[in-house]
Design an enzyme around this catalytic site. Structure first.
Site, PDB file in Angstrom:
ATOM      1  N   SER A  64      46.072  56.495 -44.675  1.00 53.45           N
ATOM      2  CA  SER A  64      45.771  55.233 -45.189  1.00 53.45           C
ATOM      3  C   SER A  64      45.329  54.276 -44.019  1.00 53.45           C
ATOM      4  O   SER A  64      45.503  54.705 -42.978  1.00 53.45           O
ATOM      5  CB  SER A  64      47.146  54.481 -45.666  1.00 53.45           C
ATOM      6  OG  SER A  64      47.452  55.253 -46.993  1.00 53.45           O
ATOM      7  N   ALA A  65      44.915  53.044 -44.250  1.00 51.00           N
ATOM      8  CA  ALA A  65      44.135  52.252 -43.194  1.00 51.00           C
ATOM      9  C   ALA A  65      45.213  51.682 -42.414  1.00 51.00           C
ATOM     10  O   ALA A  65      46.474  51.482 -42.984  1.00 51.00           O
ATOM     11  CB  ALA A  65      43.362  51.274 -44.036  1.00 51.00           C
TER      12      ALA A  65
END
Length: 365
Positions: A64-65
């Site tokens: 994920s970011a």
């Protein structure tokens, strides 16, 4: 999703940007993010993208970011000694950061759907323990990963103090997730928005009683949905057993307390001598060069831009040039690797080599 903060040149630069944007707000979360280099969890050839605030996916491997992970870490409100369950543990990046905060007497479990990703996570975990100097700066709760669908967890499984789910949770699975949580515990998960297809709301849920919960929305996110379990030949779902909550043996406890005692001794020794342990040098941020102001003049029928130089612009140009020359000369100097004082102390003790190896977790660095 992502892109909430500017890209960094390295891991420290990325963390600086996350702090500046208030995604990282507490010291313990900052230390964990700095200790684990995000780039180490990328495949070779893709590391250039590691310090951008963007999600990354290659086959079954997914990260994920950074802004999402930092919000999750802050929302979990982690403390030493707690139990943690990561539903969709992926590469193990988040679980490893969590382990740095939980300490040696916590519980750190992860369940991941894809067996190849679990193998990848175990390789990355082994590499961190074996080669990273950050490992010796913390007391670590090592993650344990199992393969399986998180919607098929055995009904008699133990409950956890903290839970994170890394996939979009449909409304009809929300209560299933809540039941895995201890009273007083915190669950962070993206709950799918019924009115907006493809989007979820990252939500923090506090279990206040046997049948009561309090929810708080964190931010809108986009996550792949949970994969629905398959039925076996009997028309039933297979169940997945989570790792046991085993009590540490005496040998492990001895290693933990010997390392803790040596670490405290080193800190007291340095304090008495007035020595502060230097952090590894961080890359200096380059000052942004201001654009020159243009004015426009008519020459015949043409509109031609003409630069307007000012003394301030000229000073800025000179300062930038001096900084670039200084950065270049510093880059040419060989950097001394930071000293691992705990390892040095262990290796200097009059102990059998086999015991030294055990105390250093058989590390090769």
């Amino acid at each position: 999703m992502g892109g909430a903060v500017s890209a960094g040149e390295d891991n420290d630069d990325l963390i600086d940007n996350l702090k500046e944007a208030q995604y990282i707000r507490t010291e313990s979360v900052e230390q964990a993010f700095r200790a684990i280099d995000r780039g180490d969890y990328y495949l070779e050839g893709y590391r250039d993208n590691a310090y951008k605030d963007l999600a990354w996916k290659h086959g079954n491997i997914h990260l994920s970011a950074p802004c999402i992970y930092s919000e999750v870490m802050e929302a979990l409100k982690l403390q030493p000694g707690l139990s943690f369950l990561n539903l969709g543990s992926g590469t193990g990046y988040l679980s490893t950061m969590v382990g740095l905060i939980l300490g040696p007497f916590g519980i750190n479990h992860g369940i991941e759907l894809h067996s190849d990703v679990v193998e990848y996570a175990k390789e990355k975990l082994e590499s961190f323990i074996k080669y990273s100097d950050s490992f010796d700066k913390f007391e670590f709760c090592e993650p344990a990963f199992v393969v399986g669908n998180c919607l098929e967890i055995a009904s008699d499984s133990h409950q956890y103090d903290r839970i994170y789910c890394g996939a979009g949770v449909q409304k009809d699975h929300e209560n299933y997730m809540k039941i895995l949580l201890k009273v007083g515990g915190i669950l962070v998960m993206p709950i799918e928005d019924q009115t907006s297809k493809g989007f979820s709301m990252l939500t923090q849920i506090l279990r206040t009683g046997q049948n009561t919960w309090e929810s708080k929305n964190i931010l809108a996110v986009s996550f792949a949905p949970l994969v629905q379990p398959n039925r076996n030949d009997n028309g039933k779902h297979d169940t997945v057993g989570l790792p046991p909550c085993a009590v540490r043996n005496l040998q492990d406890l001895a290693r933990i307390y010997i390392r803790r005692t040596l670490r405290n001794f080193i800190n007291e020794e340095m304090k008495a001598k007035g020595i502060t342990q230097k952090a590894p040098p961080k890359r200096k941020r380059r000052r942004c060069r201001r654009r020159r102001i243009n004015t426009y003049v008519f020459v015949g029928n043409q509109l031609i831009p003409q630069p307007l130089d000012s003394e301030e612009d000229e000073r800025m140009e000179e300062d930038n040039k001096e900084e670039e020359d200084k950065d270049h000369s510093e880059a040419l100097k060989p950097e001394e690797p930071p000293r691992n004082l705990l390892r040095e102390k262990i290796m200097s003790l009059p102990l059998p080599e086999s015991l030294k190896a055990y105390l250093t977790y058989y590390r090769e660095k």
